[in-house]
Design a protein around this motif. Structure first.
Motif, PDB file in Angstrom:
ATOM      1  N   MET A  75     -66.920 -31.221 -87.106  1.00 13.42           N
ATOM      2  CA  MET A  75     -66.082 -30.864 -88.243  1.00 13.42           C
ATOM      3  C   MET A  75     -66.476 -29.486 -88.780  1.00 13.42           C
ATOM      4  SD  MET A  75     -65.303 -34.293 -90.390  1.00 13.42           S
ATOM      5  CE  MET A  75     -64.487 -35.667 -89.584  1.00 13.42           C
ATOM      6  N   ASP A  76     -65.657 -28.955 -89.687  1.00 12.89           N
ATOM      7  CA  ASP A  76     -65.824 -27.603 -90.190  1.00 12.89           C
ATOM      8  C   ASP A  76     -67.196 -27.413 -90.810  1.00 12.89           C
ATOM      9  OD1 ASP A  76     -64.720 -25.668 -92.874  1.00 12.89           O
ATOM     10  OD2 ASP A  76     -64.756 -25.009 -90.795  1.00 12.89           O
ATOM     11  N   ASP A  77     -68.016 -26.462 -90.219  1.00  8.85           N
ATOM     12  CA  ASP A  77     -69.354 -26.182 -90.726  1.00  8.85           C
ATOM     13  C   ASP A  77     -70.198 -27.438 -90.898  1.00  8.85           C
ATOM     14  OD1 ASP A  77     -68.675 -23.307 -92.883  1.00  8.85           O
ATOM     15  OD2 ASP A  77     -68.703 -23.538 -90.728  1.00  8.85           O
ATOM     16  N   ASP A  78     -69.988 -28.400 -90.014  1.00 10.64           N
ATOM     17  CA  ASP A  78     -70.769 -29.639 -89.995  1.00 10.64           C
ATOM     18  C   ASP A  78     -70.579 -30.523 -91.231  1.00 10.64           C
ATOM     19  OD1 ASP A  78     -73.415 -27.794 -88.425  1.00 10.64           O
ATOM     20  OD2 ASP A  78     -71.902 -29.055 -87.464  1.00 10.64           O
ATOM     21  N   ILE A  79     -69.557 -30.264 -92.021  1.00 11.39           N
ATOM     22  CA  ILE A  79     -69.248 -31.143 -93.146  1.00 11.39           C
ATOM     23  C   ILE A  79     -68.342 -32.261 -92.646  1.00 11.39           C
ATOM     24  CG2 ILE A  79     -68.057 -31.344 -95.368  1.00 11.39           C
ATOM     25  CD1 ILE A  79     -68.895 -28.504 -95.980  1.00 11.39           C
ATOM     26  N   THR A  80     -68.805 -33.491 -92.755  1.00 13.89           N
ATOM     27  CA  THR A  80     -67.984 -34.623 -92.332  1.00 13.89           C
ATOM     28  C   THR A  80     -67.289 -35.213 -93.553  1.00 13.89           C
ATOM     29  OG1 THR A  80     -69.965 -36.030 -92.474  1.00 13.89           O
ATOM     30  CG2 THR A  80     -69.358 -35.175 -90.309  1.00 13.89           C
ATOM     31  N   VAL A  81     -66.033 -35.570 -93.392  1.00 18.52           N
ATOM     32  CA  VAL A  81     -65.196 -35.974 -94.528  1.00 18.52           C
ATOM     33  C   VAL A  81     -64.557 -37.331 -94.254  1.00 18.52           C
ATOM     34  CG1 VAL A  81     -63.188 -35.387 -95.936  1.00 18.52           C
ATOM     35  CG2 VAL A  81     -64.705 -33.567 -95.103  1.00 18.52           C
ATOM     36  N   SER A  82     -64.660 -38.218 -95.239  1.00 18.04           N
ATOM     37  CA  SER A  82     -63.953 -39.500 -95.203  1.00 18.04           C
ATOM     38  C   SER A  82     -63.116 -39.617 -96.468  1.00 18.04           C
ATOM     39  CB  SER A  82     -64.931 -40.676 -95.144  1.00 18.04           C
ATOM     40  OG  SER A  82     -65.707 -40.652 -93.958  1.00 18.04           O
ATOM     41  N   VAL A  83     -61.859 -39.933 -96.304  1.00 19.24           N
ATOM     42  CA  VAL A  83     -60.985 -40.219 -97.443  1.00 19.24           C
ATOM     43  C   VAL A  83     -61.017 -41.727 -97.652  1.00 19.24           C
ATOM     44  CG1 VAL A  83     -58.669 -39.981 -98.402  1.00 19.24           C
ATOM     45  CG2 VAL A  83     -59.535 -38.276 -96.781  1.00 19.24           C
ATOM     46  N   ASP A 123     -59.376 -32.542 -90.426  1.00 16.98           N
ATOM     47  CA  ASP A 123     -60.470 -33.165 -89.680  1.00 16.98           C
ATOM     48  C   ASP A 123     -61.218 -34.173 -90.553  1.00 16.98           C
ATOM     49  OD1 ASP A 123     -62.197 -33.770 -87.660  1.00 16.98           O
ATOM     50  OD2 ASP A 123     -63.250 -31.850 -87.669  1.00 16.98           O
ATOM     51  N   PHE A 124     -60.646 -35.355 -90.701  1.00 16.53           N
ATOM     52  CA  PHE A 124     -61.229 -36.392 -91.545  1.00 16.53           C
ATOM     53  C   PHE A 124     -60.792 -37.761 -91.030  1.00 16.53           C
ATOM     54  CE2 PHE A 124     -57.157 -35.119 -93.407  1.00 16.53           C
ATOM     55  CZ  PHE A 124     -56.499 -36.327 -93.491  1.00 16.53           C
TER      56      PHE A 124
END
Length: 268
Positions: free
Chosen positions: A1-9, A35-36
């Motif tokens: 994911m973008d700059d290693d930030i993982t995202v969950s909604v 990307d989530f």
């Protein structure tokens, strides 16, 4: 994911209107940042809810279902437990996100490293947008005295900070006030938040919702605030603010709705 930030909604769902649920899910899946994962916890809803979700056929959706109706806090905790992301973006099933919301949240998260990131909001009902609500940009502990200084549905949360605070309290004593309890606990442990000044989230605020709120909920709110103020060391000033929910609860629902119309600018 973008700059290693993982995202969950994370989205708790319990029998929303089908069109409202479609709008909410679509507003998430159509974000410019894509990307989530979208973790939906169905709190033992009627069958149509799963049917609406299945209409999207999107691999980013993770669907879980409670064996019985267990409430919003329990469902949110299940979402958090299932989430793989370090950043949890909230979404309620009867509200919707504006385009670019996630992108701006993530940009702020990278820049500030906050534990809670929210934004100002648009208010709408069945007739459309009718007003807005703005929040303090960088809430301090004292901002919890009057009300929660964040819109819960519009929040993004750092997962480790939520877990360290014990996650959402699941209890009849905190029902409908669970975010107040969680956020005050987070702040007592050193967490900090920010409100993006743009209006990135649309909140479904209608007269019917106001009428559903019971006086017993106001009593719960006082008890939650009393405990939270103690954690935040907000006494003796806090004593003055404990009466506010009880006074508001005495205002007839129709009059309260009209007061909100006046304050937030309901469209004629």
């Amino acid at each position: 994911m973008d700059d290693d930030i993982t995202v969950s909604v994370i989205m708790p769902v319990y029998n929303p209107e089908g069109d409202e649920l479609r709008r909410a899910v679509a507003s998430v899946l159509d974000q410019s940042f894509r990307d989530f994962e979208l973790v939906i916890c169905d709190d033992h809803s009627k069958e149509y809810v799963k049917e609406v979700i299945d209409e999207f056929s999107d691999q980013r959706i993770v669907y879980i279902r409670n064996e019985k109706n267990s409430g919003c806090a329990y469902s949110l905790n299940r979402c958090i437990e299932a989430a793989r992301g370090e950043l949890l973006i909230r979404q309620d099933s009867d509200d919707y996100s504006l385009p670019g919301r996630f992108e701006k949240i993530i940009s702020e998260y990278k820049k500030e490293g906050r534990d809670i990131i929210s934004s100002n909001i648009i208010l709408f009902d069945e007739k459309g947008e009718w007003g807005h609500r703005d929040y303090p940009k960088t809430p301090l502990k004292k901002d919890f005295l009057f009300a929660v200084p964040f819109m819960h549905g519009a929040c993004a949360l750092k997962k480790t900070s939520v877990v360290n605070a014990g996650m959402y309290p699941v209890s009849d004593k905190t029902a409908r006030c669970e975010e107040y309890a969680l956020f005050m606990t987070m702040y007592s442990l050193g967490a900090r938040g920010i409100n993006i000044e743009d209006r990135l989230y649309a909140f479904n605020e209608n007269h019917a919702a106001v009428k559903r709120r019971k006086y017993s909920d106001k009593i719960k709110e006082v008890k939650v605030k009393a405990e939270g103020f103690k954690k935040l060391k907000l006494y003796p000033a806090g004593f003055i603010y404990l009466a506010k929910p009880l006074i508001v609860g005495l205002i007839p629902s129709g009059a309260l709705a009209k007061l909100k119309d006046l304050v937030f600018g309901r469209r004629k």
